[in-house]
Design an enzyme around this catalytic site. Structure first.
Site, PDB file in Angstrom:
ATOM      1  NE  ARG A 195      41.077  44.517  64.966  1.00 38.91           N
ATOM      2  CZ  ARG A 195      41.981  45.391  64.597  1.00 38.91           C
ATOM      3  NH1 ARG A 195      43.272  45.134  64.812  1.00 38.91           N
ATOM      4  NH2 ARG A 195      41.676  46.515  64.011  1.00 38.91           N
ATOM      5  CD  GLN A 200      37.727  47.769  66.900  1.00 41.03           C
ATOM      6  OE1 GLN A 200      37.154  48.698  67.465  1.00 41.03           O
ATOM      7  NE2 GLN A 200      37.098  46.959  66.072  1.00 41.03           N
ATOM      8  CG  ASP A 210      37.857  46.792  57.004  1.00 38.90           C
ATOM      9  OD1 ASP A 210      38.132  47.843  57.610  1.00 38.90           O
ATOM     10  OD2 ASP A 210      38.015  45.662  57.500  1.00 38.90           O
ATOM     11  CE  LYS A 212      35.652  48.633  63.193  1.00 42.57           C
ATOM     12  NZ  LYS A 212      34.679  47.502  63.084  1.00 42.57           N
TER      13      LYS A 212
HETATM   14  O1  MRU Z   1      36.409  45.414  62.905  1.00 45.12           O
HETATM   15  P1  MRU Z   1      37.895  45.475  62.716  1.00 45.12           P
HETATM   16  O2  MRU Z   1      38.643  45.718  63.974  1.00 45.12           O
HETATM   17  O3  MRU Z   1      38.405  44.292  61.945  1.00 45.12           O
HETATM   18  O4  MRU Z   1      38.101  46.748  61.793  1.00 45.12           O
HETATM   19  C1  MRU Z   1      39.376  47.123  61.390  1.00 45.12           C
HETATM   20  C2  MRU Z   1      39.383  48.392  60.670  1.00 45.12           C
HETATM   21  O5  MRU Z   1      38.379  49.028  60.488  1.00 45.12           O
HETATM   22  C3  MRU Z   1      40.690  48.827  60.113  1.00 45.12           C
HETATM   23  O6  MRU Z   1      40.729  50.215  60.039  1.00 45.12           O
HETATM   24  C4  MRU Z   1      40.794  48.233  58.724  1.00 45.12           C
HETATM   25  O7  MRU Z   1      40.788  46.863  58.739  1.00 45.12           O
HETATM   26  C5  MRU Z   1      41.884  48.820  57.952  1.00 45.12           C
HETATM   27  S1  MRU Z   1      43.302  47.956  57.881  1.00 45.12           S
HETATM   28  C6  MRU Z   1      44.539  47.791  58.562  1.00 45.12           C
END
Ligand code: MRU
Length: 366
Positions: free
Chosen positions: A53, A206, A247, A258
């Site tokens: 992820r 996370q 993202d 997130k």
């Molecule tokens: O749902 P996830 O764990 O893939 O989300 C990840 C995030 O929100 C990170 O902050 C994002 O990918 C930024 S990058 C390193």
């Protein structure tokens, strides 16, 4: 980055050159194990179940997923089907589409027998470029941290420089270094007295599981807090800066990250705390303006809200129910922070104002 003294990346080719290993992030922080992916379907499942992820890592995994598909069938129809399968796994992180398009555009003009080798090479290039971009983000972010730390009032200067981060935008979310955590690692290695407030980041935690794992392995002082504590800490002067990843970033500098990031940006704005977003170019979606209206937000299973995973006292990783039987849950995985709440965008090319002019100042071709 380091795990028990050994340098690791999050993804790589197996010695056979035909399959791909990844770190299984669903088991961290309690168990470190790698998994081998040898089909496109396995790569797609690894992305959708969040074995891997983080926007940049999703992109690299997708790129290798196309390689795996082309090894099995290099025809146009198979390429197109694999592209669609991988692209459908997670809708929000634009890095996935970006990496898939890059590999597809590279291999499509080639005769079928050359395609899987070209896809392997392109996926490897994307991975290497990601490492370089994240390292550069770290250098630019370090300069900001040094400046902010030096500008603190005399009574705060001897205290640790307190940074708050949300979710995991560290090396586990990329190939190495991370986006938002890269400046933190560089600052720690440069001797800045830095401390990190780690939002646990419900529902999948996370922050509590992955960011805390990374920071602990790197020896960076940190404290895990519940998601609702950030505003309180900011009101009491305990946060010098917020830094998060994204993202998808629109051309005008809205950032999608997130779920819960927006509330941190509001609290930071209300308390005069700088709110920085770290991103590589692969996260910018030049086709979108208004992030709130236009960015697709992934809705994940309600079970991630009603249940929680952790390690039991018997040492076994287990899942427990939090809510009454039959309760409904809603689980939007991301939210959008409008550019007006963002102090600056830290990219591999330097720091930009969160605006179309700011981004175009760094990416003139766009
Ligand atoms: O749902 P996830 O764990 O893939 O989300 C990840 C995030 O929100 C990170 O902050 C994002 O990918 C930024 S990058 C390193």
């Amino acid at each position: 980055m380091n795990i028990d003294g050994q340098a690791w990346r999050t993804i790589g080719l197996e010695p056979d050159g035909r399959s791909v290993w990844v770190i299984d992030q669903t088991q961290l922080p309690h168990q470190f194990r790698t998994l081998s992916l040898s089909t496109c379907t396995q790569a797609a499942e690894a992305i959708s179940t969040m074995v891997v992820r983080g926007a940049p890592l999703i992109g690299v995994t997708g790129a290798y997923g196309l390689m795996l598909a082309l090894q099995d069938d290099p025809a146009d129809a198979a390429l197109s089907a694999a592209f669609d399968q991988l692209n459908a796994t997670r809708p929000t992180a634009v890095n996935l589409r970006w990496a898939l398009e890059r590999v597809r555009d590279r291999v499509r003009p080639l005769p079928p027998e050359q395609r899987s080798a070209a896809a392997r090479e392109e996926a490897g290039l994307i991975a290497e470029e990601d490492v370089a971009m994240c390292a550069a983000i770290g250098d630019h972010g370090l300069e900001i941290f040094k400046r902010l730390a030096a500008a603190r009032s005399p009574e705060r200067k001897d205290k640790p420089f307190n940074v708050l981060t949300h979710c995991n935008a560290g090396w586990l979310a990329t190939v190495d270094w991370g986006t938002a955590l890269a400046p933190i690692y560089k600052a720690h290695r440069a001797g800045l007295n830095i401390h990190v407030w780690v939002d646990e980041t419900r529902p999948r935690n996370q922050g509590a599981s992955l960011t805390a794992y990374e920071l602990e392995r790197e020896g960076v002082p940190h404290t895990v807090i519940v998601d609702n504590a950030g505003g309180h800490l900011m009101q009491h002067g305990e946060v010098d800066a917020v830094i998060v990843g994204t993202d998808r970033t629109t051309r005008r500098g809205d950032v999608c990250n997130k779920i819960g990031t927006y509330l941190k940006a509001l609290a930071a704005h209300d308390n005069g705390v700088p709110f920085y977003v770290a991103l590589p170019a692969s996260t910018i979606d030049w086709s979108l303006d208004d992030g709130v209206a236009e960015i697709p937000i992934e809705a994940r299973s309600a079970e991630e809200v009603t249940h929680i995973q952790g390690r039991g006292t018997d040492g076994v990783i287990t899942c427990v129910q939090l809510t009454p039987d039959g309760v409904e849950g809603f689980n939007p995985a991301f939210d959008v922070t409008p550019s007006r709440l963002v102090t600056g965008l830290i990219t591999e090319r330097g720091v930009a104002e969160a605006s179309e002019n700011g981004l175009k100042g760094l990416y003139a071709h766009a």
